[in-house]
Design a protein around this motif. Sequence first.
Motif, PDB file in Angstrom:
ATOM      1  N   TYR A  50       0.811  -1.219   0.000  1.00 44.81           N
ATOM      2  CA  TYR A  50       0.000   0.000   0.000  1.00 44.81           C
ATOM      3  C   TYR A  50       0.846   1.273   0.000  1.00 44.81           C
ATOM      4  O   TYR A  50       0.317   2.366  -0.150  1.00 44.81           O
ATOM      5  N   ARG A  51       2.135   1.123   0.185  1.00 44.16           N
ATOM      6  CA  ARG A  51       2.990   2.307   0.327  1.00 44.16           C
ATOM      7  C   ARG A  51       3.010   3.172  -0.931  1.00 44.16           C
ATOM      8  O   ARG A  51       3.017   4.401  -0.860  1.00 44.16           O
ATOM      9  N   GLU A  52       3.010   2.542  -2.106  1.00 43.06           N
ATOM     10  CA  GLU A  52       3.084   3.297  -3.355  1.00 43.06           C
ATOM     11  C   GLU A  52       1.891   4.233  -3.514  1.00 43.06           C
ATOM     12  O   GLU A  52       2.041   5.386  -3.908  1.00 43.06           O
ATOM     13  N   THR A  53       0.693   3.750  -3.179  1.00 44.74           N
ATOM     14  CA  THR A  53      -0.511   4.581  -3.274  1.00 44.74           C
ATOM     15  C   THR A  53      -0.400   5.782  -2.339  1.00 44.74           C
ATOM     16  O   THR A  53      -0.751   6.903  -2.705  1.00 44.74           O
ATOM     17  N   LEU A  54       0.103   5.551  -1.145  1.00 41.64           N
ATOM     18  CA  LEU A  54       0.265   6.620  -0.162  1.00 41.64           C
ATOM     19  C   LEU A  54       1.257   7.668  -0.670  1.00 41.64           C
ATOM     20  O   LEU A  54       1.002   8.878  -0.596  1.00 41.64           O
ATOM     21  N   GLU A  55       2.371   7.215  -1.195  1.00 40.39           N
ATOM     22  CA  GLU A  55       3.396   8.143  -1.675  1.00 40.39           C
ATOM     23  C   GLU A  55       2.903   8.931  -2.885  1.00 40.39           C
ATOM     24  O   GLU A  55       3.200  10.119  -3.030  1.00 40.39           O
ATOM     25  N   LYS A  56       2.146   8.281  -3.760  1.00 40.62           N
ATOM     26  CA  LYS A  56       1.608   8.980  -4.932  1.00 40.62           C
ATOM     27  C   LYS A  56       0.655  10.099  -4.523  1.00 40.62           C
ATOM     28  O   LYS A  56       0.655  11.177  -5.095  1.00 40.62           O
ATOM     29  N   HIS A  57      -0.162   9.811  -3.510  1.00 41.72           N
ATOM     30  CA  HIS A  57      -1.134  10.815  -3.069  1.00 41.72           C
ATOM     31  C   HIS A  57      -0.459  12.092  -2.609  1.00 41.72           C
ATOM     32  O   HIS A  57      -0.907  13.188  -2.909  1.00 41.72           O
ATOM     33  N   PHE A  58       0.628  11.944  -1.892  1.00 41.55           N
ATOM     34  CA  PHE A  58       1.324  13.112  -1.345  1.00 41.55           C
ATOM     35  C   PHE A  58       2.466  13.588  -2.253  1.00 41.55           C
ATOM     36  O   PHE A  58       3.220  14.500  -1.878  1.00 41.55           O
TER      37      PHE A  58
END
Length: 225
Positions: free
Chosen positions: A214-222
């Motif tokens: 799930y880390r990639e989605t989190l990093e993309k958002h920010f």
Amino acid sequence: MNCIILDDEPAAVAILERYIQKVPDFQHLQSFHSPTEALGFIKQQAVELVFLDIQMPDLLGTDLAKLLPKETQVIFTTAFSDYAVEGFSLRAVDYLLKPISFPRFLEACNRALENRTQRNSTNEYFFVKDGHDWIKTIWNDILFIQSDGNLLYIHEKDRKVITRMPLKDIIHQLPVGQFTRVHKSYIVSFTAIKRIERHQLHVQNAIIPIASSYRETLEKHFGLK
């Protein structure tokens, strides 16, 4: 608005990915060539919009659209006009015929954004059951949600609500774009995140683990990538 692409043609995917990059309000999460892989992703992560091809080898896009959560919007992309009536009967946001021009793509995106604005303005809260009582929970008050088996702990700014419900049942009730899953047992509000570390994040006084998937989605958002 976060979105995914499902199309079995690599060239068509490349065009849509390039178009999405030009729209500031849109975030491309992932592209898929397989309907089953896309469905698996949507079960784990709230997705606001799917750019969905219709003619695919294993499953028609119109059939897959019937399996999506009702909160997930669909824009059909196809080289065939024969499916237009069925596409709109499935409450699709739009129906784009290939080759898709950018102005026409942008028009469809604006429709999806308008739909989200209308939906979010009418759904500010929901009710969960606590024993024999129903507790009103306001979306904007939620910091994070923790799962323990069939129990959910909804951590708000000034209280904790406990209800009996599996995490997968609440994921698609949440306003997409406001919350994200970061672990098999945790959903967090984007606005509540105070610090992101390598394997965990800080929400108020809580430390929440981040699963690598799930880390990639989190990093993309920010915009951290």
